[in-house]
Every structure is written in structure tokens, then in C-alpha cells.
Scaffold this motif. Structure first.
Motif, PDB file in Angstrom:
ATOM      1  N   ALA A 290       0.816  -1.212   0.000  1.00 19.48           N
ATOM      2  CA  ALA A 290       0.000   0.000   0.000  1.00 19.48           C
ATOM      3  C   ALA A 290       0.855   1.270   0.000  1.00 19.48           C
ATOM      4  O   ALA A 290       0.506   2.255  -0.645  1.00 19.48           O
ATOM      5  N   ASN A 291       1.946   1.272   0.696  1.00 18.61           N
ATOM      6  CA  ASN A 291       2.801   2.443   0.800  1.00 18.61           C
ATOM      7  C   ASN A 291       3.841   2.403  -0.328  1.00 18.61           C
ATOM      8  O   ASN A 291       4.598   1.445  -0.465  1.00 18.61           O
ATOM      9  N   ALA A 292       3.898   3.453  -1.131  1.00 19.36           N
ATOM     10  CA  ALA A 292       4.799   3.489  -2.290  1.00 19.36           C
ATOM     11  C   ALA A 292       6.267   3.430  -1.855  1.00 19.36           C
ATOM     12  O   ALA A 292       7.076   2.780  -2.522  1.00 19.36           O
ATOM     13  N   HIS A 293       6.600   4.078  -0.756  1.00 26.87           N
ATOM     14  CA  HIS A 293       7.978   4.065  -0.269  1.00 26.87           C
ATOM     15  C   HIS A 293       8.376   2.646   0.166  1.00 26.87           C
ATOM     16  O   HIS A 293       9.459   2.160  -0.170  1.00 26.87           O
ATOM     17  N   THR A 294       7.493   1.990   0.910  1.00 23.92           N
ATOM     18  CA  THR A 294       7.751   0.620   1.352  1.00 23.92           C
ATOM     19  C   THR A 294       7.840  -0.312   0.150  1.00 23.92           C
ATOM     20  O   THR A 294       8.689  -1.210   0.123  1.00 23.92           O
ATOM     21  N   ALA A 295       6.976  -0.098  -0.836  1.00 18.49           N
ATOM     22  CA  ALA A 295       7.002  -0.929  -2.044  1.00 18.49           C
ATOM     23  C   ALA A 295       8.320  -0.768  -2.782  1.00 18.49           C
ATOM     24  O   ALA A 295       8.888  -1.757  -3.277  1.00 18.49           O
ATOM     25  N   ALA A 296       8.841   0.439  -2.863  1.00 19.71           N
ATOM     26  CA  ALA A 296      10.116   0.677  -3.540  1.00 19.71           C
ATOM     27  C   ALA A 296      11.267   0.006  -2.791  1.00 19.71           C
ATOM     28  O   ALA A 296      12.170  -0.578  -3.412  1.00 19.71           O
ATOM     29  N   ILE A 297      11.231   0.089  -1.465  1.00 21.29           N
ATOM     30  CA  ILE A 297      12.272  -0.563  -0.664  1.00 21.29           C
ATOM     31  C   ILE A 297      12.202  -2.079  -0.852  1.00 21.29           C
ATOM     32  O   ILE A 297      13.223  -2.747  -1.073  1.00 21.29           O
ATOM     33  N   TYR A 298      11.002  -2.618  -0.781  1.00 24.57           N
ATOM     34  CA  TYR A 298      10.804  -4.060  -0.959  1.00 24.57           C
ATOM     35  C   TYR A 298      11.300  -4.503  -2.334  1.00 24.57           C
ATOM     36  O   TYR A 298      12.014  -5.494  -2.454  1.00 24.57           O
ATOM     37  N   ARG A 299      10.933  -3.745  -3.344  1.00 25.26           N
ATOM     38  CA  ARG A 299      11.344  -4.063  -4.717  1.00 25.26           C
ATOM     39  C   ARG A 299      12.870  -4.019  -4.856  1.00 25.26           C
ATOM     40  O   ARG A 299      13.474  -4.876  -5.508  1.00 25.26           O
ATOM     41  N   SER A 300      13.503  -3.058  -4.211  1.00 24.68           N
ATOM     42  CA  SER A 300      14.959  -2.955  -4.239  1.00 24.68           C
ATOM     43  C   SER A 300      15.619  -4.137  -3.537  1.00 24.68           C
ATOM     44  O   SER A 300      16.624  -4.679  -4.016  1.00 24.68           O
ATOM     45  N   ILE A 301      15.060  -4.541  -2.416  1.00 24.17           N
ATOM     46  CA  ILE A 301      15.607  -5.682  -1.679  1.00 24.17           C
ATOM     47  C   ILE A 301      15.473  -6.961  -2.509  1.00 24.17           C
ATOM     48  O   ILE A 301      16.423  -7.738  -2.629  1.00 24.17           O
ATOM     49  N   VAL A 302      14.294  -7.170  -3.094  1.00 26.54           N
ATOM     50  CA  VAL A 302      14.074  -8.358  -3.928  1.00 26.54           C
ATOM     51  C   VAL A 302      15.033  -8.344  -5.120  1.00 26.54           C
ATOM     52  O   VAL A 302      15.675  -9.352  -5.436  1.00 26.54           O
ATOM     53  N   GLY A 303      15.150  -7.194  -5.772  1.00 29.03           N
ATOM     54  CA  GLY A 303      16.055  -7.086  -6.921  1.00 29.03           C
ATOM     55  C   GLY A 303      17.506  -7.312  -6.528  1.00 29.03           C
ATOM     56  O   GLY A 303      18.250  -8.012  -7.220  1.00 29.03           O
ATOM     57  N   GLY A 304      17.925  -6.737  -5.411  1.00 25.95           N
ATOM     58  CA  GLY A 304      19.301  -6.903  -4.951  1.00 25.95           C
ATOM     59  C   GLY A 304      19.614  -8.329  -4.540  1.00 25.95           C
ATOM     60  O   GLY A 304      20.641  -8.892  -4.930  1.00 25.95           O
ATOM     61  N   LEU A 305      18.717  -8.942  -3.775  1.00 24.88           N
ATOM     62  CA  LEU A 305      18.914 -10.322  -3.340  1.00 24.88           C
ATOM     63  C   LEU A 305      18.945 -11.267  -4.548  1.00 24.88           C
ATOM     64  O   LEU A 305      19.826 -12.127  -4.658  1.00 24.88           O
ATOM     65  N   GLY A 306      17.992 -11.090  -5.464  1.00 26.28           N
ATOM     66  CA  GLY A 306      17.966 -11.923  -6.660  1.00 26.28           C
ATOM     67  C   GLY A 306      19.208 -11.758  -7.503  1.00 26.28           C
ATOM     68  O   GLY A 306      19.760 -12.738  -8.029  1.00 26.28           O
ATOM     69  N   THR A 307      19.688 -10.528  -7.629  1.00 24.81           N
ATOM     70  CA  THR A 307      20.903 -10.262  -8.410  1.00 24.81           C
ATOM     71  C   THR A 307      22.116 -10.924  -7.778  1.00 24.81           C
ATOM     72  O   THR A 307      22.947 -11.522  -8.481  1.00 24.81           O
ATOM     73  N   ILE A 308      22.230 -10.852  -6.469  1.00 21.65           N
ATOM     74  CA  ILE A 308      23.346 -11.507  -5.778  1.00 21.65           C
ATOM     75  C   ILE A 308      23.307 -13.011  -6.024  1.00 21.65           C
ATOM     76  O   ILE A 308      24.335 -13.638  -6.329  1.00 21.65           O
ATOM     77  N   ILE A 309      22.116 -13.604  -5.937  1.00 22.10           N
ATOM     78  CA  ILE A 309      21.990 -15.046  -6.154  1.00 22.10           C
ATOM     79  C   ILE A 309      22.343 -15.404  -7.594  1.00 22.10           C
ATOM     80  O   ILE A 309      23.043 -16.390  -7.848  1.00 22.10           O
ATOM     81  N   VAL A 310      21.893 -14.595  -8.557  1.00 22.17           N
ATOM     82  CA  VAL A 310      22.230 -14.839  -9.967  1.00 22.17           C
ATOM     83  C   VAL A 310      23.753 -14.756 -10.163  1.00 22.17           C
ATOM     84  O   VAL A 310      24.347 -15.610 -10.837  1.00 22.17           O
ATOM     85  N   LEU A 311      24.397 -13.751  -9.592  1.00 24.00           N
ATOM     86  CA  LEU A 311      25.846 -13.590  -9.745  1.00 24.00           C
ATOM     87  C   LEU A 311      26.619 -14.755  -9.113  1.00 24.00           C
ATOM     88  O   LEU A 311      27.597 -15.239  -9.693  1.00 24.00           O
ATOM     89  N   VAL A 312      26.184 -15.210  -7.951  1.00 25.95           N
ATOM     90  CA  VAL A 312      26.822 -16.373  -7.320  1.00 25.95           C
ATOM     91  C   VAL A 312      26.648 -17.597  -8.223  1.00 25.95           C
ATOM     92  O   VAL A 312      27.591 -18.351  -8.461  1.00 25.95           O
ATOM     93  N   GLY A 313      25.438 -17.773  -8.753  1.00 27.67           N
ATOM     94  CA  GLY A 313      25.192 -18.897  -9.654  1.00 27.67           C
ATOM     95  C   GLY A 313      26.055 -18.833 -10.892  1.00 27.67           C
ATOM     96  O   GLY A 313      26.622 -19.844 -11.325  1.00 27.67           O
ATOM     97  N   LEU A 314      26.201 -17.646 -11.480  1.00 32.38           N
ATOM     98  CA  LEU A 314      27.045 -17.499 -12.665  1.00 32.38           C
ATOM     99  C   LEU A 314      28.509 -17.797 -12.347  1.00 32.38           C
ATOM    100  O   LEU A 314      29.221 -18.382 -13.174  1.00 32.38           O
ATOM    101  N   ALA A 315      28.954 -17.415 -11.160  1.00 32.71           N
ATOM    102  CA  ALA A 315      30.331 -17.722 -10.769  1.00 32.71           C
ATOM    103  C   ALA A 315      30.527 -19.232 -10.610  1.00 32.71           C
ATOM    104  O   ALA A 315      31.620 -19.746 -10.848  1.00 32.71           O
ATOM    105  N   LEU A 316      29.462 -19.943 -10.239  1.00 35.00           N
ATOM    106  CA  LEU A 316      29.554 -21.388 -10.027  1.00 35.00           C
ATOM    107  C   LEU A 316      29.298 -22.208 -11.285  1.00 35.00           C
ATOM    108  O   LEU A 316      29.516 -23.421 -11.277  1.00 35.00           O
TER     109      LEU A 316
END
Length: 120
Positions: free
Chosen positions: A3-29
Motif C-alpha cells: 500500500a505504501n509506495a515508499h515501502t514498495a520501492a524498498i521491498y522491490r529494491s531488496i528483492v532485486g538486490g537479493l535476486g541479483t546476488i543469487i544470480v551472480l553467485v550462480g554465474l560464478a559457479l
């Protein structure tokens, strides 16, 4: 959607960052034996929960993995065995190169076979 746009942006950033880290670790492996591609796909799955481009990429990967599976299963047994042997040889070479560069761990017993393949 949050409901809160600020919270949604933070959540989206966390999901994007976590997913990106996992993708990068996978690519390294990926070149090493193990679940490198599976980890990349898991990271894409996480990112795709918030980003449409990742949904499209994940769909592309799924479709092409299915195509490859159907193609390889339709081939004669000798083709499947050859693909498996080439894959195993590639993994073996990568493991050998990794051990050659990093050295054998201390817990590995001192066997003559390691001298023969150039790992001591």
C-alpha cells in the motif's frame, strides 16, 4: 502490491538486490561442478516476482531448457552418451584446472595418482 509506495520501492529494491546476488553467485559457479545454473534460475525466479523483464527471461530459459530436453531425448543413444561424455570431460577439466590453481585441500590423502595427473 504494498500500500505504501515508499515501502514498495524498498521491498522491490531488496528483492532485486537479493535476486541479483543469487544470480551472480550462480554465474560464478556455472563452470564448476554443481548447481550453478539452478542457482541462476532461482535468482531469476526471485527477481521475476517483482520485475517483468525477469519474468520474460525466466520464460525464455524454461522454453529453451524444455526444447533441449526434448531434442536430446529424441536423439539416438550414442548421441546422448556422447553429449554426456563431453559434458563429463568438460567438468573434469574444470575441476582439474581449479585444483591445479588452488592446490589440493589439506584433508585430501597423499596419493600417487595426484602426482600422475599433475596435482602435487
Amino acid at each position: 502490491m504494498l500500500a505504501n509506495a515508499h515501502t514498495a520501492a524498498i521491498y522491490r529494491s531488496i528483492v532485486g538486490g537479493l535476486g541479483t546476488i543469487i544470480v551472480l553467485v550462480g554465474l560464478a559457479l556455472v563452470p564448476l561442478p554443481g548447481p550453478g545454473w539452478l542457482i541462476v534460475i532461482i535468482g531469476l525466479f526471485i527477481i521475476s516476482s517483482e520485475f517483468h523483464w525477469a519474468q520474460r527471461l525466466l520464460h525464455f530459459v524454461r522454453v529453451n531448457v524444455e526444447r533441449w530436453t526434448h531434442w536430446i531425448m529424441a536423439q539416438p543413444l550414442w548421441v546422448r552418451w556422447t553429449v554426456g561424455a563431453v559434458t563429463a570431460a568438460f567438468v573434469g577439466i574444470i575441476v582439474w584446472l581449479t585444483l591445479r590453481l588452488t592446490g589440493l585441500p589439506d584433508w585430501v590423502p597423499d596419493l600417487r595418482v595426484f602426482d600422475l595427473i599433475g596435482l602435487h
